[in-house]
Scaffold this motif. Structure first.
Motif, PDB file in Angstrom:
ATOM      1  N   ASN A   1      50.008  36.856  33.545  1.00 29.72           N
ATOM      2  CA  ASN A   1      50.269  38.051  34.352  1.00 29.72           C
ATOM      3  C   ASN A   1      51.749  38.052  34.697  1.00 29.72           C
ATOM      4  OD1 ASN A   1      50.376  40.081  36.285  1.00 29.72           O
ATOM      5  ND2 ASN A   1      48.367  39.567  37.123  1.00 29.72           N
TER       6      ASN A   1
ATOM      7  N   ARG B   1      43.905  32.356  37.313  1.00 31.90           N
ATOM      8  CA  ARG B   1      43.070  32.740  36.187  1.00 31.90           C
ATOM      9  C   ARG B   1      42.308  31.513  35.715  1.00 31.90           C
ATOM     10  NH1 ARG B   1      41.207  37.501  34.584  1.00 31.90           N
ATOM     11  NH2 ARG B   1      40.924  36.682  32.498  1.00 31.90           N
TER      12      ARG B   1
ATOM     13  N   ARG C   1      49.437  42.394  31.996  1.00 31.45           N
ATOM     14  CA  ARG C   1      48.574  41.374  31.436  1.00 31.45           C
ATOM     15  C   ARG C   1      48.962  41.140  29.989  1.00 31.45           C
ATOM     16  NH1 ARG C   1      42.254  42.657  32.252  1.00 31.45           N
ATOM     17  NH2 ARG C   1      41.542  41.219  30.672  1.00 31.45           N
TER      18      ARG C   1
ATOM     19  N   ASP D   1      38.862  35.406  36.900  1.00 35.65           N
ATOM     20  CA  ASP D   1      39.713  34.936  37.995  1.00 35.65           C
ATOM     21  C   ASP D   1      38.959  33.861  38.763  1.00 35.65           C
ATOM     22  OD1 ASP D   1      41.531  36.852  37.290  1.00 35.65           O
ATOM     23  OD2 ASP D   1      41.319  38.059  39.099  1.00 35.65           O
TER      24      ASP D   1
ATOM     25  N   PHE E   1      42.419  34.992  46.169  1.00 34.28           N
ATOM     26  CA  PHE E   1      42.703  34.743  44.748  1.00 34.28           C
ATOM     27  C   PHE E   1      43.320  33.360  44.560  1.00 34.28           C
ATOM     28  CE2 PHE E   1      45.680  34.944  41.163  1.00 34.28           C
ATOM     29  CZ  PHE E   1      44.868  35.450  40.160  1.00 34.28           C
TER      30      PHE E   1
ATOM     31  N   GLY F   1      47.473  44.208  41.230  1.00 35.42           N
ATOM     32  CA  GLY F   1      47.901  43.685  39.941  1.00 35.42           C
ATOM     33  C   GLY F   1      48.184  42.205  39.918  1.00 35.42           C
ATOM     34  N   GLU F   2      48.626  41.668  41.034  1.00 35.24           N
ATOM     35  CA  GLU F   2      48.937  40.242  41.120  1.00 35.24           C
ATOM     36  C   GLU F   2      48.752  39.843  42.570  1.00 35.24           C
ATOM     37  OE1 GLU F   2      53.195  39.717  40.199  1.00 35.24           O
ATOM     38  OE2 GLU F   2      53.134  41.874  40.228  1.00 35.24           O
ATOM     39  N   PRO F   3      48.812  38.527  42.828  1.00 38.07           N
ATOM     40  CA  PRO F   3      48.709  38.083  44.218  1.00 38.07           C
ATOM     41  C   PRO F   3      49.843  38.690  45.056  1.00 38.07           C
ATOM     42  CG  PRO F   3      48.570  36.215  42.696  1.00 38.07           C
ATOM     43  CD  PRO F   3      48.928  37.410  41.878  1.00 38.07           C
TER      44      PRO F   3
ATOM     45  N   ASP G   1      46.421  44.991  50.107  1.00 38.11           N
ATOM     46  CA  ASP G   1      46.143  44.477  48.769  1.00 38.11           C
ATOM     47  C   ASP G   1      44.806  45.029  48.270  1.00 38.11           C
ATOM     48  OD1 ASP G   1      46.493  43.052  46.468  1.00 38.11           O
ATOM     49  OD2 ASP G   1      45.933  41.105  47.300  1.00 38.11           O
ATOM     50  N   THR G   2      44.740  45.246  46.940  1.00 35.08           N
ATOM     51  CA  THR G   2      43.475  45.656  46.310  1.00 35.08           C
ATOM     52  C   THR G   2      43.307  44.835  45.045  1.00 35.08           C
ATOM     53  OG1 THR G   2      44.496  47.369  44.921  1.00 35.08           O
ATOM     54  CG2 THR G   2      43.763  48.041  47.116  1.00 35.08           C
ATOM     55  N   TRP G   3      42.097  44.485  44.727  1.00 34.21           N
ATOM     56  CA  TRP G   3      41.817  43.711  43.503  1.00 34.21           C
ATOM     57  C   TRP G   3      40.860  44.475  42.600  1.00 34.21           C
ATOM     58  CZ3 TRP G   3      37.407  42.226  41.048  1.00 34.21           C
ATOM     59  CH2 TRP G   3      37.540  41.320  39.987  1.00 34.21           C
ATOM     60  N   TRP G   4      41.186  44.508  41.338  1.00 31.53           N
ATOM     61  CA  TRP G   4      40.291  45.040  40.312  1.00 31.53           C
ATOM     62  C   TRP G   4      40.923  44.755  38.963  1.00 31.53           C
ATOM     63  CZ3 TRP G   4      41.712  49.847  37.695  1.00 31.53           C
ATOM     64  CH2 TRP G   4      42.888  50.421  38.180  1.00 31.53           C
ATOM     65  N   MET G   5      40.308  45.228  37.880  1.00 31.17           N
ATOM     66  CA  MET G   5      40.779  44.908  36.535  1.00 31.17           C
ATOM     67  C   MET G   5      40.579  46.106  35.610  1.00 31.17           C
ATOM     68  SD  MET G   5      38.830  41.255  36.100  1.00 31.17           S
ATOM     69  CE  MET G   5      39.681  40.828  34.579  1.00 31.17           C
ATOM     70  N   THR G   6      41.224  46.065  34.460  1.00 35.94           N
ATOM     71  CA  THR G   6      41.012  47.103  33.452  1.00 35.94           C
ATOM     72  C   THR G   6      39.512  47.284  33.209  1.00 35.94           C
ATOM     73  OG1 THR G   6      43.067  46.411  32.398  1.00 35.94           O
ATOM     74  CG2 THR G   6      41.615  47.825  31.102  1.00 35.94           C
TER      75      THR G   6
ATOM     76  N   THR H   1      45.910  51.169  36.006  1.00 44.54           N
ATOM     77  CA  THR H   1      46.239  51.675  37.347  1.00 44.54           C
ATOM     78  C   THR H   1      46.843  53.071  37.254  1.00 44.54           C
ATOM     79  OG1 THR H   1      46.716  49.405  38.001  1.00 44.54           O
ATOM     80  CG2 THR H   1      47.398  51.129  39.530  1.00 44.54           C
TER      81      THR H   1
END
Ligand code: WTA
Length: 574
Positions: free
Chosen positions: A463, A457, A468, A442, A454, A335-337, A356-361, A262
């Motif tokens: 988390n 996992r 992570r 997820d 969400f 990053g988390e819920p 809220d936004t969701w994504w991953m490395t 991020t």
């Protein structure tokens, strides 16, 4: 789930960059988005050029690119200065013989120098590897070894954690600090920068050439190097525009450290690709400092994380009232819920909806989001960005209907998708095992209106405070402690941190359990690996549940912890 879903917070923003979500989904194409960049016609492509130099050349030379502050320092760096200083750093690396494709790590606390180094590395086509400053020797060693890094930029204080003598590929240590006396293989950052030219021949790269390597944790094995290419800029630019809603006069603050994805995708690339002014606050989290940062910089767009919001919430509403936060117009989380109550609290104290936004490395950029122009359903991560498709699929890759829980999956490809796992093609392929889908790990469900929710996992990845942590890394460190025979690590639900790390430990024969020993074991992990990876709770057990092949069964540990049935134990050892 129905009561949560009944709550809808209406969109208020009229002038969002996205326009209507539905319309954008129909009309948007990545090929059109590409045309924003000049390389589309010139073929001269480099992320750092697009983020900084291009704006400096286009009349923004005197505009503030960076507003940096920490307890002892406060500095403004313009786009022109950022260009010149990153050029200098590019020349410093070239003088040392660093070449395109080489890995250059940056291991230091946030400071303007970190950003010169990061951009300068990218400008010469080298691949930058940012390391979180809290990493201890083992964590640093694993990453430098796996990536075969040739250079590291660090500080004298952090240098003892870099096992230089054991890393044959590591040729150069560039030290940032005052009064550096550079030994063999070392260079003094400030002295070299002073001598270097501020003119640089940028290395024009291919869009698929390496940009950045972010190490992240899975549930098995050592941390994996997630490799991203320059092509990611298309998504960073576009999501900066439609999700962060950045406009020319915005003052933007992303609170994440560049050691995590991020802090680069949205702490470096997205804001600068959009020509915004980027606020960086160094030092540790303190509610007063954070509010003062928002107030004094007149931050308009703020991107942070649920744990931080929860900590601010527990610091009390009185503190908020001591500050003028009226500049804020858009607030986001990742990053988390994100708890619905945090959203309600944000409406109350900041007069802002937290998006809220969701994504991953691995995804490199935002994918499922709440847009400024979209109604928010508190507890939901939102909807896939235009140009991408998300679905809930079963373990064979069949798309499930609404309200069915399953694997959260994204249709491949998208511009910022990782291009490989460094040195580990089979790990990479695991993500794409279900034809045409990227499997996130997820679990989630989609409601009838296309909002994603969400659920947890699928694997054992922990988390904690949005960071992570792989249980395997922690377990490996634990068993190095002389008193520990075996260890199993799980995430235990925690109201403030989302999860905390809990370790179940069996001791070697003849060792007596005690609270002092628990503290000593926790300290051992903290000093060997990283503070955020150290167990906050340790429980001693005579024996740990294991499969016949000797693998610790974390799912049984988790069931013990939560007081749930342990399920099928047919593979257990005894
Ligand atoms: C979790 C951080 C719930 C998720 C950018 C994911 C979330 C992991 C959300 C990636 C969200 C991220 N709601 N959970 N909005 N965003 N996560 O790689 O489990 O550090 O797989 O990337 O964080 O963490 P990573």
């Amino acid at each position: 789930m129905s009561t949560e879903q009944d709550e809808i917070i209406r969109a208020v923003s009229q002038d969002a960059n996205l326009g209507s979500y539905e319309e954008a989904r129909r009309t948007f194409s990545w090929t059109d988005a590409e045309k924003h960049f000049t390389w589309h016609t010139t073929g001269k492509l480099n992320m750092a050029y697009e983020a900084i130099d291009r704006h400096a050349e286009a009349g923004l030379r005197h505009k503030a690119a960076l507003l940096y502050s920490d307890a002892t320092r406060s500095e403004t760096v313009t786009y022109g200065e950022m260009r010149d200083r990153s050029n200098r750093f590019g020349n410093v690396l070239r003088k040392l013989g660093v070449q395109k494709g080489d890995r250059v790590f940056i291991f230091m606390p946030r400071s303007p120098e970190l950003y010169y180094a990061l951009l300068g590395t990218i400008k010469i086509g080298a691949i930058v590897g940012p390391l979180f400053e809290a990493f201890m020797e083992q964590a640093v060693r694993d990453r430098l070894e796996d990536s075969e890094a040739v250079a590291i930029v660090t500080t004298p204080a952090l240098l003892p954690r870099v096992p230089v003598a054991d890393l044959p590929h590591l040729k150069h240590v560039i030290l940032v600090g005052d009064g550096i006396e550079a030994g063999p293989g070392q260079a003094d950052f400030h002295a070299e920068m002073g001598q270097a030219s501020d003119q640089l021949d940028i290395e024009w790269v291919d869009r698929e050439d390496g940009l950045i390597l972010h190490y992240t944790s899975g549930s098995t094995g050592k941390p994996k190097g997630v490799f991203h290419a320059h092509n990611a800029m298309i998504q960073h630019y576009y999501t900066g525009k439609i999700v962060l809603d950045l406009k020319a006069d915005d003052i933007y603050w992303c609170t994440a450290d560049p050691g995590w994805v991020t802090g680069t995708s949205y702490g470096v690339f997205a804001p600068w690709l959009n020509g915004a002014t980027n606020v960086i606050r160094g030092g540790r989290f303190k509610p007063q400092d954070w509010y003062a940062t928002l107030e004094s910089n007149k931050v308009t767009v703020w991107y942070s994380a649920p744990t931080s919001f929860r900590m601010l919430m527990s610091a009390g509403d009185d503190i908020v009232e001591q500050f003028d936060l009226s500049s804020l117009r858009h607030v986001l989380s990742v990053g988390e819920p994100l708890n619905p109550e945090v959203i309600r609290w944000g409406m109350h104290v900041y007069k802002q909806r937290i998006h809220d936004t969701w994504w991953m490395t691995e995804t490199g950029g935002q994918l499922i989001c709440n847009y400024p122009s979209m109604d928010i359903r508190p507890g939901s991560m939102g909807k896939p960005i235009p140009g991408t498709d998300a679905a809930i699929v079963d373990d064979e890759g069949n798309v499930l209907p609404p309200k069915r829980m399953g694997n959260l999956a994204i249709k491949t490809p998208w511009p910022s998708m990782m291009r490989k796992i460094w040195n580990n093609p089979s790990k990479y392929e695991e993500y794409f095992r279900l034809q045409g889908w990227y499997v996130s790990g997820d679990s989630a469900y989609m409601d009838e209106d296309g909002y994603f929710w969400f659920q947890g996992r699928v694997d054992d990845v922990i988390n904690t405070s949005g960071e992570r942590v792989g249980p395997f890394e922690v377990e490996s460190k634990l068993v190095e402690h002389p008193a520990v025979a075996e260890a199993g690590v799980i995430g235990k639900p925690d109201p403030l941190r989302g999860e905390i790390i809990k370790a179940f430990v069996s001791l070697r024969d003849g060792i007596e359990p005690s609270d002092e020993l628990k503290a000593d074991i926790a300290k051992f992990v903290k000093e060997g690996l990283a503070a955020h990876a150290a167990p906050r709770e340790i429980e001693f057990k005579d024996k740990l549940p294991k499969t016949r092949s000797g693998k610790i069964m974390r799912r049984v540990l988790k069931a013990w912890e939560l007081g749930l049935p342990t399920g099928d134990l047919s593979t257990i050892e005894d």
